[in-house]
Design a protein around this motif. Structure first.
Motif, mmCIF file in Angstrom:
data_model
loop_
_atom_site.group_PDB
_atom_site.id
_atom_site.type_symbol
_atom_site.label_atom_id
_atom_site.label_comp_id
_atom_site.label_asym_id
_atom_site.label_seq_id
_atom_site.Cartn_x
_atom_site.Cartn_y
_atom_site.Cartn_z
ATOM 1 N N ILE A 87 0.833 -1.889 10.329
ATOM 2 C CA ILE A 87 -0.471 -3.559 9.312
ATOM 3 C C ILE A 87 -1.908 -2.940 9.227
ATOM 4 C CG2 ILE A 87 -2.142 -5.668 10.058
ATOM 5 C CD1 ILE A 87 0.488 -6.538 11.718
ATOM 6 N N PRO A 88 -3.000 -2.719 10.054
ATOM 7 C CA PRO A 88 -3.389 -1.752 9.560
ATOM 8 C C PRO A 88 -3.463 -0.496 7.874
ATOM 9 C CG PRO A 88 -3.411 -0.427 11.619
ATOM 10 C CD PRO A 88 -2.550 -2.257 11.210
ATOM 11 N N LEU A 89 -2.331 0.248 8.154
ATOM 12 C CA LEU A 89 -2.169 1.250 6.967
ATOM 13 C C LEU A 89 -2.322 0.036 5.411
ATOM 14 C CD1 LEU A 89 -0.612 3.882 6.288
ATOM 15 C CD2 LEU A 89 0.840 2.860 6.583
ATOM 16 N N MET A 90 -1.198 -0.996 5.834
ATOM 17 C CA MET A 90 -0.591 -2.002 4.174
ATOM 18 C C MET A 90 -2.750 -2.598 4.544
ATOM 19 S SD MET A 90 2.373 -1.458 4.060
ATOM 20 C CE MET A 90 2.812 -0.421 5.214
ATOM 21 N N CYS A 91 -2.913 -2.727 4.844
ATOM 22 C CA CYS A 91 -4.417 -3.536 4.746
ATOM 23 C C CYS A 91 -5.093 -2.679 3.631
ATOM 24 C CB CYS A 91 -4.636 -3.995 5.701
ATOM 25 S SG CYS A 91 -3.923 -5.277 6.425
ATOM 26 N N ILE A 92 -5.244 -1.338 3.844
ATOM 27 C CA ILE A 92 -5.850 0.058 3.522
ATOM 28 C C ILE A 92 -5.319 -0.071 2.386
ATOM 29 C CG2 ILE A 92 -7.046 2.274 4.478
ATOM 30 C CD1 ILE A 92 -7.116 1.106 7.034
ATOM 31 N N ASN A 93 -3.923 0.796 2.385
ATOM 32 C CA ASN A 93 -3.683 1.117 1.528
ATOM 33 C C ASN A 93 -3.899 0.073 0.168
ATOM 34 O OD1 ASN A 93 -3.236 3.311 2.685
ATOM 35 N ND2 ASN A 93 -0.856 3.150 2.539
ATOM 36 N N ILE A 94 -3.692 -0.799 0.304
ATOM 37 C CA ILE A 94 -3.935 -1.995 -0.380
ATOM 38 C C ILE A 94 -5.375 -1.960 -1.124
ATOM 39 C CG2 ILE A 94 -3.886 -4.715 -0.518
ATOM 40 C CD1 ILE A 94 -1.345 -4.794 0.748
ATOM 41 N N LEU A 95 -6.261 -1.630 -0.767
ATOM 42 C CA LEU A 95 -7.094 -1.799 -1.171
ATOM 43 C C LEU A 95 -7.328 -0.631 -1.684
ATOM 44 C CD1 LEU A 95 -9.457 -3.106 2.289
ATOM 45 C CD2 LEU A 95 -10.057 -4.355 0.333
ATOM 46 N N LEU A 96 -7.140 0.345 -1.692
ATOM 47 C CA LEU A 96 -7.087 1.868 -2.091
ATOM 48 C C LEU A 96 -6.276 1.983 -3.543
ATOM 49 C CD1 LEU A 96 -7.454 3.860 0.700
ATOM 50 C CD2 LEU A 96 -9.766 3.240 -0.487
ATOM 51 N N GLY A 97 -5.800 1.169 -3.036
ATOM 52 C CA GLY A 97 -4.560 1.142 -4.796
ATOM 53 C C GLY A 97 -3.408 2.169 -4.060
ATOM 54 N N LYS A 98 -2.763 2.688 -3.042
ATOM 55 C CA LYS A 98 -2.038 3.021 -3.129
ATOM 56 C C LYS A 98 -0.782 2.517 -2.453
ATOM 57 C CE LYS A 98 -5.724 6.487 -2.804
ATOM 58 N NZ LYS A 98 -4.564 7.573 -3.896
#
Length: 367
Positions: free
Chosen positions: A210-221
């Protein structure tokens, strides 16, 4: 959920291992809020997933102390139990990421098995020498992964489901569970084992889903999803887990095991899609919109369990606990936390983390 009567309890003196990690830190905050008269000693080795900043609000408070150290250090453990007159150990410290256990299993054996053995031995001697009362407890916090994998039609895990671990991580946790059980049956040490489903919420290290998905979305990854994304997990909001442990500590039967689940079975791809939708709503100026365009299927990991599901009937029937946060509520709270705590997670995306990420998912989805 059931509540503990604050008026009829005596103050406890707790040693919380792994208290600077995800679940441990949430538990420490929970406990300090509800039982400020209790003495809480946090022991944490501050490895990559331990963050002393998770406890920054508590530093300097009465009845709270942080100690940096390893649970395999018997001398340190003995000194803490004696000097602090500990009557309760809440044992969270563990290597817990399946992917890391596949790459480097040795650390999991050392921490999860040898570390738990060291704590149990130290507590056994402390308990015997000091004639600790009936409130004394060694709480061993474990995982549903020790039970193995379920087919779609299989009934959920109960406390009597045979162990069938499929990764070095789950095998190491199974071993530590067996040690805790053995110390109760052989030596009478007051132990309780809890096996929980997948936790999520604030302070969770970015390697987890869950944090991986949240952070990657914010970074456009890219959002790496293993296999076909149909793996199913039961999701437990971390504050619900903490409330369950509260009930277990105060009312649980020594020598017993309690399964703690969120009653929220969700397919991985559905979870990721829901996170994308929440991010689209709560962070409209994303680099990539809609966020679901970032979903990327990657090669499945070895021994990937297909489904976990917890039957939490026992803790509901015997102790009166049920989860209070639905997955929809919990995911919204979690997304909001990561949106509002960029200063917490940005420093965690270190060069070491980036190298680990590339090794795990490949350059095609580099963070």
């Amino acid at each position: 959920m059931s509540r503990v009567n604050h008026q009829i309890r005596s103050p406890r003196r707790l040693l919380v291992t792994g208290g600077a990690g995800f679940i441990g830190a949430n538990f420490v905050h929970y406990w300090r809020d509800r039982y400020p008269e209790d003495r809480v000693i946090v022991l944490d080795a501050l490895t990559y997933a331990g963050n002393r900043g998770n406890l920054a609000q508590l530093e300097g408070q009465d009845h709270f102390k942080f100690v940096e150290g390893n649970i395999c250090d018997r001398t340190l453990i003995d000194n803490l139990l004696s000097s602090e007159n500990i009557d309760t150990i809440a044992h969270f410290a563990a290597e817990s990421h399946v992917d890391r256990s596949i790459l480097k299993p040795g650390a999991f054996i050392e921490t999860n098995i040898v570390g738990t053995f060291t704590l149990l031995e130290a507590f056994r001697h402390h308990w015997n020498q000091n004639n600790l009362g009936e409130e004394a407890l060694f709480l061993h916090v474990s995982t549903d992964e020790v039970y193995g994998s379920l087919a779609p039609e299989d009934p959920a895990f109960t406390e009597t489901t045979p162990y069938s671990p499929n990764s070095p991580y789950s095998a190491s946790k199974a071993g530590s569970d067996h040690l805790a059980r053995a110390y109760y049956h052989t030596y009478g040490v007051p132990t309780i084992i809890t096996n929980c489903s997948n936790n999520y919420g604030s302070y969770q290290f970015p390697e987890k889903l869950i944090p991986l998905m949240c952070i990657n979305i914010l970074l456009g990854k890219p959002l790496p999803v293993y296999g076909d994304g149909q793996n199913i997990r039961d999701w437990l909001y971390v504050s619900d887990h903490c409330s369950a442990l509260d009930i277990v500590i105060h009312q649980g039967t020594r020598g017993e095991t309690y399964n703690i689940g969120g009653n929220n079975e969700v397919k991985n791809i559905e979870l990721v899609t829901q996170l994308c939708q929440l991010m689209d709503e709560l962070a409209p100026e994303l680099p990539i919109h809609p966020a679901k365009e970032l979903i990327t299927f990657v090669q499945d990991r070895p021994g990937h369990d297909r489904r976990y599901a917890i039957d939490a009937t026992k803790i509901k029937t015997e102790l009166g606990w049920t989860p209070s946060v639905t997955v929809n509520q919990g995911l919204r709270l979690t997304v909001e936390w990561y949106l509002n705590h960029r200063s917490w997670w940005e420093p965690l995306l270190s060069a070491e983390y980036q190298a680990y990420y590339r090794r795990l998912y490949g350059n095609s989805v580099s963070a």
